[in-house]
Design a protein around this motif. Structure first.
Motif, short mmCIF file in Angstrom:
data_model
loop_
_atom_site.label_atom_id
_atom_site.label_comp_id
_atom_site.label_asym_id
_atom_site.label_seq_id
_atom_site.Cartn_x
_atom_site.Cartn_y
_atom_site.Cartn_z
N PHE A 21 -6.48 -0.61 5.91
CA PHE A 21 -6.84 -1.24 4.35
C PHE A 21 -7.72 0.38 4.01
O PHE A 21 -7.81 0.75 2.65
N ARG A 22 -7.70 1.49 4.71
CA ARG A 22 -8.32 2.70 4.07
C ARG A 22 -6.82 3.75 3.33
O ARG A 22 -6.72 4.24 2.35
N ALA A 23 -5.84 3.19 4.26
CA ALA A 23 -4.44 4.03 3.81
C ALA A 23 -4.46 3.40 1.93
O ALA A 23 -3.66 4.23 1.09
N TRP A 24 -4.74 2.20 2.41
CA TRP A 24 -4.17 1.54 0.59
C TRP A 24 -5.42 1.09 -0.04
O TRP A 24 -4.92 1.32 -1.72
N THR A 25 -6.52 2.16 -0.16
CA THR A 25 -8.01 2.29 -0.84
C THR A 25 -8.59 3.49 -1.18
O THR A 25 -8.62 3.87 -2.44
N ALA A 26 -8.72 4.74 -0.15
CA ALA A 26 -8.58 5.52 -0.06
C ALA A 26 -8.26 6.70 -1.22
O ALA A 26 -7.23 6.84 -1.28
N PRO A 27 -8.67 7.16 -2.16
CA PRO A 27 -7.71 7.84 -3.28
C PRO A 27 -6.94 8.69 -2.70
O PRO A 27 -5.86 8.76 -3.04
N GLU A 28 -7.47 9.48 -1.54
CA GLU A 28 -7.17 10.63 -0.90
C GLU A 28 -6.10 10.48 -0.22
O GLU A 28 -5.07 11.39 -0.29
N GLU A 29 -6.26 9.18 0.06
CA GLU A 29 -5.11 8.60 1.03
C GLU A 29 -3.76 8.21 0.47
O GLU A 29 -2.94 8.33 0.41
N MET A 30 -4.25 7.17 -0.75
CA MET A 30 -2.94 5.99 -1.48
C MET A 30 -1.79 7.45 -2.27
O MET A 30 -0.90 6.70 -2.60
N ALA A 31 -2.84 8.51 -2.64
CA ALA A 31 -2.29 9.03 -2.94
C ALA A 31 -0.49 9.90 -2.25
O ALA A 31 0.00 10.24 -2.73
N GLN A 32 -1.52 9.47 -0.97
CA GLN A 32 0.08 10.39 0.05
C GLN A 32 1.16 9.75 -0.11
O GLN A 32 2.32 9.63 0.22
N TRP A 33 0.91 8.44 0.13
CA TRP A 33 3.06 7.22 -0.10
C TRP A 33 2.49 6.32 -1.08
O TRP A 33 3.40 5.64 -1.33
N ARG A 34 2.00 6.04 -2.23
CA ARG A 34 1.93 5.44 -2.94
C ARG A 34 3.42 5.89 -3.70
O ARG A 34 3.65 6.64 -4.33
N GLY A 38 11.68 9.00 -4.73
CA GLY A 38 11.91 9.48 -5.99
C GLY A 38 10.73 8.74 -7.31
O GLY A 38 10.72 9.72 -8.47
N TRP A 39 9.40 8.93 -6.78
CA TRP A 39 8.51 8.51 -7.41
C TRP A 39 6.96 9.05 -6.43
O TRP A 39 7.13 8.99 -5.48
N HIS A 40 6.14 9.93 -6.77
CA HIS A 40 4.42 10.01 -6.77
C HIS A 40 3.71 10.21 -7.37
O HIS A 40 3.82 9.69 -8.31
N VAL A 41 2.37 9.80 -6.69
CA VAL A 41 1.35 9.74 -7.38
C VAL A 41 0.20 10.57 -7.68
O VAL A 41 0.78 11.60 -7.12
N GLU A 42 0.33 10.66 -9.12
CA GLU A 42 -0.92 12.17 -8.95
C GLU A 42 -1.94 12.36 -8.33
O GLU A 42 -2.80 11.23 -9.19
N PRO A 43 -1.76 13.12 -7.40
CA PRO A 43 -3.70 12.80 -6.68
C PRO A 43 -4.45 13.38 -7.93
O PRO A 43 -5.44 11.88 -7.26
N ASP A 44 -4.29 14.25 -8.18
CA ASP A 44 -5.76 14.12 -9.37
C ASP A 44 -6.02 12.54 -10.59
O ASP A 44 -6.90 13.10 -11.28
N ASP A 143 7.81 0.81 3.55
CA ASP A 143 8.00 2.24 3.81
C ASP A 143 7.57 2.99 4.28
O ASP A 143 7.27 3.59 5.06
N ARG A 144 7.55 3.75 2.81
CA ARG A 144 6.37 4.91 2.41
C ARG A 144 4.86 4.59 3.71
O ARG A 144 4.33 5.93 3.86
N LEU A 145 4.61 3.59 3.22
CA LEU A 145 2.97 3.46 4.66
C LEU A 145 3.08 3.64 5.72
O LEU A 145 2.81 4.46 6.21
N GLU A 146 4.37 2.82 6.04
CA GLU A 146 4.61 3.44 7.50
C GLU A 146 4.96 4.75 8.16
O GLU A 146 4.28 5.66 8.61
N ASP A 147 5.66 5.77 7.20
CA ASP A 147 5.83 6.80 7.27
C ASP A 147 4.52 8.12 6.90
O ASP A 147 4.04 8.64 8.57
N TYR A 148 4.15 7.86 6.83
CA TYR A 148 2.26 8.00 6.35
C TYR A 148 1.05 7.73 7.30
O TYR A 148 0.90 8.85 7.52
#
Length: 158
Positions: A21-34, A38-44, A143-148
């Motif tokens: 749940f934290r990986a989905w909702t904490a901004p600093e974690e979500m930005a590392q896997w969403r 070929g795409w990434h989330v801009e952490p800021d 899949d990326r969430l699993e890796d994270y």
């Protein structure tokens, strides 16, 4: 055609519900896997007010073309940590999604076994001809969430 297809994707994780749940909702974690490969989330760009009525925002950027950006703005219409959240979304920048038609994203976290979590993602409605594309995108993101989660556990020495 009317947007009338809901995408449903499920995945089992060998991690406790609070971690997933934290990986989905904490901004600093979500930005590392969403984002699909070929795409990434801009952490800021990630902000989340984690409560009923709270707002969420993030921007996904194509790795090989930073001018291609997809922005998600959402409001939590349900929020029960660590069980479920539901967000009403407006997505801009994706040619398959009408930014004037809100989507709903529901993510459920069900405890299975001793410390495992079943994640169920339901999103839509989509036009029938693009629903499969978005379903595949969720599979790749999960899949990326699993890796994270595996990298995080290795870092923490658990």
């Amino acid at each position: 055609m009317a947007a009338n297809v809901m995408v449903v994707v499920e995945r089992q994780y060998d991690y406790p519900r609070p971690e997933v749940f934290r990986a989905w909702t904490a901004p600093e974690e979500m930005a590392q896997w969403r984002g699909s490969p070929g795409w990434h989330v801009e952490p800021d760009t990630v902000t989340s007010d984690l409560r009923l009525g709270g707002r969420h925002h993030h921007v996904k950027v194509r790795d090989n073309d930073p001018t291609t950006r997809v922005t998600t703005n959402a409001v939590f219409i349900e929020y029960f940590e660590p069980d479920v959240f539901v967000a009403r979304q407006r997505i801009t920048g994706d040619p398959d999604i009408d930014p004037d038609v809100p989507l709903e994203l529901r993510v459920e976290f069900t405890k299975t076994g001793r410390d495992h979590t079943l994640v169920r993602v339901v999103q839509g409605p989509f036009e029938p001809e693009v629903a499969g594309y978005h379903s595949k995108g969720w599979e790749l993101e999960l899949d990326r969430l699993e890796d994270y989660l595996a990298r995080r556990r290795t870092r923490e020495g658990a």
